[in-house]
Design a protein around this motif. Structure first.
Motif, PDB file in Angstrom:
ATOM      1  N   TYR A 111       0.827  -1.209   0.000  1.00 40.78           N
ATOM      2  CA  TYR A 111       0.000   0.000   0.000  1.00 40.78           C
ATOM      3  C   TYR A 111       0.863   1.261   0.000  1.00 40.78           C
ATOM      4  O   TYR A 111       0.589   2.222  -0.735  1.00 40.78           O
ATOM      5  N   TYR A 139      -7.381   1.816 -12.032  1.00 38.02           N
ATOM      6  CA  TYR A 139      -7.037   1.033 -10.832  1.00 38.02           C
ATOM      7  C   TYR A 139      -7.091   1.910  -9.581  1.00 38.02           C
ATOM      8  O   TYR A 139      -7.566   1.475  -8.519  1.00 38.02           O
ATOM      9  N   GLN A 142     -10.756   2.479  -8.704  1.00 38.79           N
ATOM     10  CA  GLN A 142     -11.351   1.281  -8.115  1.00 38.79           C
ATOM     11  C   GLN A 142     -10.866   1.080  -6.678  1.00 38.79           C
ATOM     12  O   GLN A 142     -11.650   0.711  -5.791  1.00 38.79           O
ATOM     13  N   ALA A 143      -9.583   1.339  -6.449  1.00 41.19           N
ATOM     14  CA  ALA A 143      -9.029   1.149  -5.111  1.00 41.19           C
ATOM     15  C   ALA A 143      -9.599   2.140  -4.108  1.00 41.19           C
ATOM     16  O   ALA A 143      -9.774   1.825  -2.932  1.00 41.19           O
ATOM     17  N   GLU A 144      -9.923   3.345  -4.578  1.00 41.31           N
ATOM     18  CA  GLU A 144     -10.269   4.398  -3.632  1.00 41.31           C
ATOM     19  C   GLU A 144     -11.750   4.734  -3.558  1.00 41.31           C
ATOM     20  O   GLU A 144     -12.199   5.276  -2.550  1.00 41.31           O
ATOM     21  N   GLN A 186     -13.284  -5.759  -7.726  1.00 38.68           N
ATOM     22  CA  GLN A 186     -11.930  -5.768  -7.167  1.00 38.68           C
ATOM     23  C   GLN A 186     -11.891  -5.006  -5.850  1.00 38.68           C
ATOM     24  O   GLN A 186     -12.383  -3.892  -5.748  1.00 38.68           O
ATOM     25  N   THR A 187     -11.282  -5.615  -4.843  1.00 39.13           N
ATOM     26  CA  THR A 187     -11.098  -4.956  -3.557  1.00 39.13           C
ATOM     27  C   THR A 187      -9.988  -3.902  -3.681  1.00 39.13           C
ATOM     28  O   THR A 187      -9.209  -3.943  -4.649  1.00 39.13           O
ATOM     29  N   PRO A 188      -9.884  -3.001  -2.724  1.00 33.24           N
ATOM     30  CA  PRO A 188      -8.773  -2.054  -2.774  1.00 33.24           C
ATOM     31  C   PRO A 188      -7.413  -2.738  -2.864  1.00 33.24           C
ATOM     32  O   PRO A 188      -6.551  -2.325  -3.648  1.00 33.24           O
ATOM     33  N   THR A 190      -6.672  -5.676  -4.104  1.00 35.51           N
ATOM     34  CA  THR A 190      -6.484  -6.282  -5.423  1.00 35.51           C
ATOM     35  C   THR A 190      -6.178  -5.226  -6.483  1.00 35.51           C
ATOM     36  O   THR A 190      -5.289  -5.405  -7.325  1.00 35.51           O
ATOM     37  N   SER A 191      -6.903  -4.109  -6.436  1.00 36.21           N
ATOM     38  CA  SER A 191      -6.653  -3.035  -7.402  1.00 36.21           C
ATOM     39  C   SER A 191      -5.258  -2.455  -7.229  1.00 36.21           C
ATOM     40  O   SER A 191      -4.568  -2.165  -8.207  1.00 36.21           O
ATOM     41  N   GLU A 192      -4.830  -2.285  -5.985  1.00 35.68           N
ATOM     42  CA  GLU A 192      -3.486  -1.777  -5.719  1.00 35.68           C
ATOM     43  C   GLU A 192      -2.427  -2.741  -6.229  1.00 35.68           C
ATOM     44  O   GLU A 192      -1.406  -2.328  -6.803  1.00 35.68           O
ATOM     45  N   ARG A 343      -6.726   3.342   4.905  1.00 32.60           N
ATOM     46  CA  ARG A 343      -6.521   3.978   3.606  1.00 32.60           C
ATOM     47  C   ARG A 343      -7.024   5.404   3.637  1.00 32.60           C
ATOM     48  O   ARG A 343      -8.062   5.704   4.216  1.00 32.60           O
TER      49      ARG A 343
END
Length: 497
Positions: A111, A139, A142-144, A186-188, A190-192, A343
């Motif tokens: 992270y 990405y 999606q993560a945020e 996608q979870t944060p 996974t996207s990260e 996060r």
């Protein structure tokens, strides 16, 4: 009398200093240290605060009173290194980019590296083609903010987010399209992870650019990456030297030398000129540390290095940390419950916001020309430490000695590679400190005045919303005059001499 002197000395040693460290999510960590506290003490405090075990990839960066950036040395006193008046302000940043960030053991480490590369993308240090830029930005979205929701995300929602120094409406639409159709679920984490895997393939991954000139006087950016030494000029990587081909790093005054030994006994000396002797020494020390970290098998092989051919002359320096192979072996032994990650989310930040409600440069109305002009005037006076900055492009790095990295990279004999359609121009990354919020337009406008693109650009916006050519020229003249007033690095150095 003696007792008074001793008590005075004791009070001096016990004096406490306030330190503020800006973290990768733009939050701040504040602590107090004693006068004789070493850099390692402050770094350990910080890593404990972050619950970080894989800490060898990170460092603390600061700017001295002469506006030269440095990495804090852990074996020396913090107070003596900073040479400035307290309270002290520093930045926590990635110092050694992992060769394979997806292989990091803990999610908290991935992270933090994600946050660093997101900054690199925003500041124009990570340069890439438009399709790669759209995917990386999607990405981040999606993560945020999670999955696309038509109720929460109206038409044009991606235009509210600032991923690059400049981008077009067409690119915004592409980012939104990928976010809507390809990344759902996608979870944060996974996207990260996917973001890191993509970023690691780019030619400028891990680049912390040092501005220099070659022997012909042409501008160049020198950098050290997990895979070797690179030189970027225009939109090309003109040199890539594997770490096992680098035999020596040396500097004399403003001149930096890199000695290379390649196949068939071929020996090369690359020569570049830094803006100042201080900048050249910093470049040399960064090279020594990066070579030791990525090339050596174990830290016991580290030796003290001299900047001169004669060991008793010039500067001497020794890398004091563990090497990459030892760090990976140590990471494999970590066994604990994964720490909770807080996060940051999509919030405005000091120097690297993901979300911003400010307009793109091309949409600044003429009525705001005066305000932009004032920003330029104020910005040149108040620019401080830039933590990191770079542009983007997908390519390969060459084979690496590290076992966990894919070796399907370009042959090192292919020395020249096109890294992007536009020239590599991370202007803000070479400033001594983070760009203040009111200085963003300064950075973008100064690039446009100088004829440089602002990282990602596909379509021209309406000319009616931008300053006229005459206005731009007038602003350009004032900007150049201001820059000359502050002094170009070479001119400043001549004045000092």
């Amino acid at each position: 009398m003696l007792s008074r002197l001793m008590s005075g000395s004791s009070r001096s040693l016990e004096r406490e200093y306030s330190c503020t460290v800006r973290l990768l999510d733009d939050s701040e960590y504040t602590c107090t240290i004693q006068r004789d506290a070493k850099g390692q003490y402050l770094f350990d405090l910080l890593c404990h605060h972050l619950n970080l075990l894989e800490k060898d990839y990170f460092g603390i960066r600061f700017v001295d009173p002469d506006k030269q950036r440095h990495w804090l040395e852990f074996t020396k006193s913090v107070v003596k290194q900073l040479r400035s008046q307290p309270p002290f302000t520093m930045c926590f940043r990635v110092k050694f980019y992992p060769a394979d960030p997806a292989a990091l053991k803990e999610e908290i480490t991935r992270y933090l590296v994600f946050l660093q590369i997101k900054r690199d993308l925003y500041h124009g240090r990570l340069l890439c083609k438009t399709s790669d830029a759209a995917l990386l930005a999607a990405y981040i979205l999606q993560a945020e903010i999670g999955d696309y929701d038509s109720g929460k995300h109206p038409e044009g929602y991606s235009s509210k987010f600032q991923f690059f120094p400049k981008h077009s409406e067409k690119l915004e639409r592409k980012i939104a399209e990928i976010h809507k159709t390809e990344l759902s679920g996608q979870t944060p984490a996974t996207s990260e992870l996917n973001f890191l895997r993509k970023a690691q393939t780019l030619e400028t991954y891990g680049v912390d650019p040092h501005p220099c000139k070659d022997v012909s006087g042409n501008a160049a950016f020198l950098a050290f990456t997990p895979f070797g030494f690179v030189v970027l000029q225009g939109n090309k990587r003109v040199h890539f030297i594997k770490w096992n081909e680098v035999t020596k790093l040396k500097f004399e005054g403003k001149t930096f030398y890199l000695y290379v030994s390649q196949k068939e006994e071929k020996k090369i000396i690359l020569t570049y000129f830094a803006p100042t002797p201080e900048a050249c020494k910093h470049l040399w020390k960064c090279g020594i540390e990066n070579q030791a970290f990525y090339k050596l098998e174990k830290s016991s092989q580290v030796r003290t290095v001299s900047s001169s051919n004669l060991f008793f002359k010039g500067s001497r320096f020794r890398y004091s940390g563990r090497v990459a192979k030892e760090v990976m072996e140590s990471s494999a032994k970590i066994k604990r419950e994964p720490p909770e990650i807080h996060r940051a989310g999509m919030v405005p930040s000091r120097s690297c916001p993901s979300i911003t409600h400010g307009p793109r440069l091309s949409s600044v109305p003429r009525t705001r020309r005066r305000a932009v002009h004032i920003s330029i005037m104020e910005g040149l006076e108040s620019l401080r430490d830039s933590a990191h900055s770079t542009p983007v492009r997908s390519s390969s790095h060459g084979d690496t000695f590290l076992p966990h990295v894919r070796s399907s990279r370009a042959d090192s004999n292919e020395r020249v590679a096109v890294i992007a359609d536009e020239a590599y121009s991370p202007a803000d990354s070479v400033l001594p400190t983070p760009v203040a919020e009111h200085s963003l337009e300064l950075m973008l406008l100064s690039r446009q005045i100088n004829g440089a693109t602002c990282s990602i650009e596909e379509e021209k916006e309406s000319e009616a919303s931008t300053p006229t050519a005459a206005e731009m020229e007038a602003l350009g003249g004032e900007l150049r005059a201001l820059c000359q007033g502050h002094g170009r690095p070479e001119e400043e150095q001549k004045n000092r001499a």
